[in-house]
Design an enzyme around this catalytic site. Structure first.
Site, PDB file in Angstrom:
ATOM      1  N   ILE A  87     -55.178 -27.636  13.658  1.00  0.00           N
ATOM      2  CA  ILE A  87     -53.937 -27.323  12.939  1.00  0.00           C
ATOM      3  C   ILE A  87     -53.073 -26.662  14.004  1.00  0.00           C
ATOM      4  CG2 ILE A  87     -52.836 -26.002  11.099  1.00  0.00           C
ATOM      5  CD1 ILE A  87     -55.466 -26.188   9.519  1.00  0.00           C
ATOM      6  N   PRO A  88     -52.120 -27.406  14.571  1.00  0.00           N
ATOM      7  CA  PRO A  88     -51.476 -27.032  15.840  1.00  0.00           C
ATOM      8  C   PRO A  88     -50.437 -25.903  15.771  1.00  0.00           C
ATOM      9  CG  PRO A  88     -50.524 -29.040  15.022  1.00  0.00           C
ATOM     10  CD  PRO A  88     -51.635 -28.678  14.070  1.00  0.00           C
ATOM     11  N   CYS A  89     -50.908 -24.684  15.522  1.00  0.00           N
ATOM     12  CA  CYS A  89     -49.999 -23.538  15.499  1.00  0.00           C
ATOM     13  C   CYS A  89     -49.399 -23.278  16.883  1.00  0.00           C
ATOM     14  CB  CYS A  89     -50.709 -22.299  14.956  1.00  0.00           C
ATOM     15  SG  CYS A  89     -52.230 -21.868  15.815  1.00  0.00           S
ATOM     16  N   HIS A  90     -50.012 -23.814  17.929  1.00  0.00           N
ATOM     17  CA  HIS A  90     -49.464 -23.643  19.275  1.00  0.00           C
ATOM     18  C   HIS A  90     -48.145 -24.396  19.452  1.00  0.00           C
ATOM     19  CE1 HIS A  90     -51.931 -27.308  19.509  1.00  0.00           C
ATOM     20  NE2 HIS A  90     -51.102 -27.716  20.463  1.00  0.00           N
TER      21      HIS A  90
END
Length: 158
Positions: A122-125
């Protein structure tokens, strides 16, 4: 039943957890904490680390894993929006707030982003400040920068 295993990766030691059906958590772990973790490697955990390593090597830009992050309905709404940010692209907290239909919630989006239990997948970056600056990341700003640069590099090759 929760299964946990720790893996060494290019970006540091990651702890991956699953509940027998889906991945529930991926985060950084310090070696001194690891001693307290009862470890059991499962087929799902092996598949998760395989896909994470392929991502880190630029061989995978989409994850195919069952996910069950634990959080509030609002947090899950934010995390679902994060999964829609394309590989190699970024969005601001304000843009995510608009996507979920609450344009004044950029601070709440930031807090939900901070609580993301399944980092990278889950690409919070991929979420940045409104001014384009990299802000906050569980693995540190340098890891966030490395992940975004990795995506840009491999996006350029595709």
């Amino acid at each position: 039943m929760k299964n946990v295993f720790c893996y060494e990766t290019k970006i540091g030691r990651l702890k991956i957890e699953e509940n027998g059906e889906a991945i529930t958590k991926i985060d950084f772990v310090k070696k001194e904490i690891e001693e307290d973790i009862e470890k059991k490697e499962t087929l799902l955990l092996k598949e998760a680390i395989k896909q994470l390593n392929e991502y880190l090597e630029g061989k995978c830009n989409l994850f195919d894993l069952p996910l069950e992050p634990e959080g509030t309905e609002f947090q899950k709404k934010v995390w679902n929006a994060l999964k829609e940010i394309p590989f190699g692209e970024t969005k601001s907290y304000g843009e995510i707030a608009k996507i979920i239909g609450n344009e004044k919630a950029s601070r709440a989006v930031g807090m939900a982003n901070n609580k993301n239990p399944i980092m990278i997948v889950i690409p919070c970056h991929r979420v940045i400040g409104a001014n384009g600056k990299l802000v906050g990341y569980a693995g540190g700003i340098e890891v966030k920068k490395m992940l975004l640069n990795l995506e840009k590099k491999y996006l350029d090759f595709k």
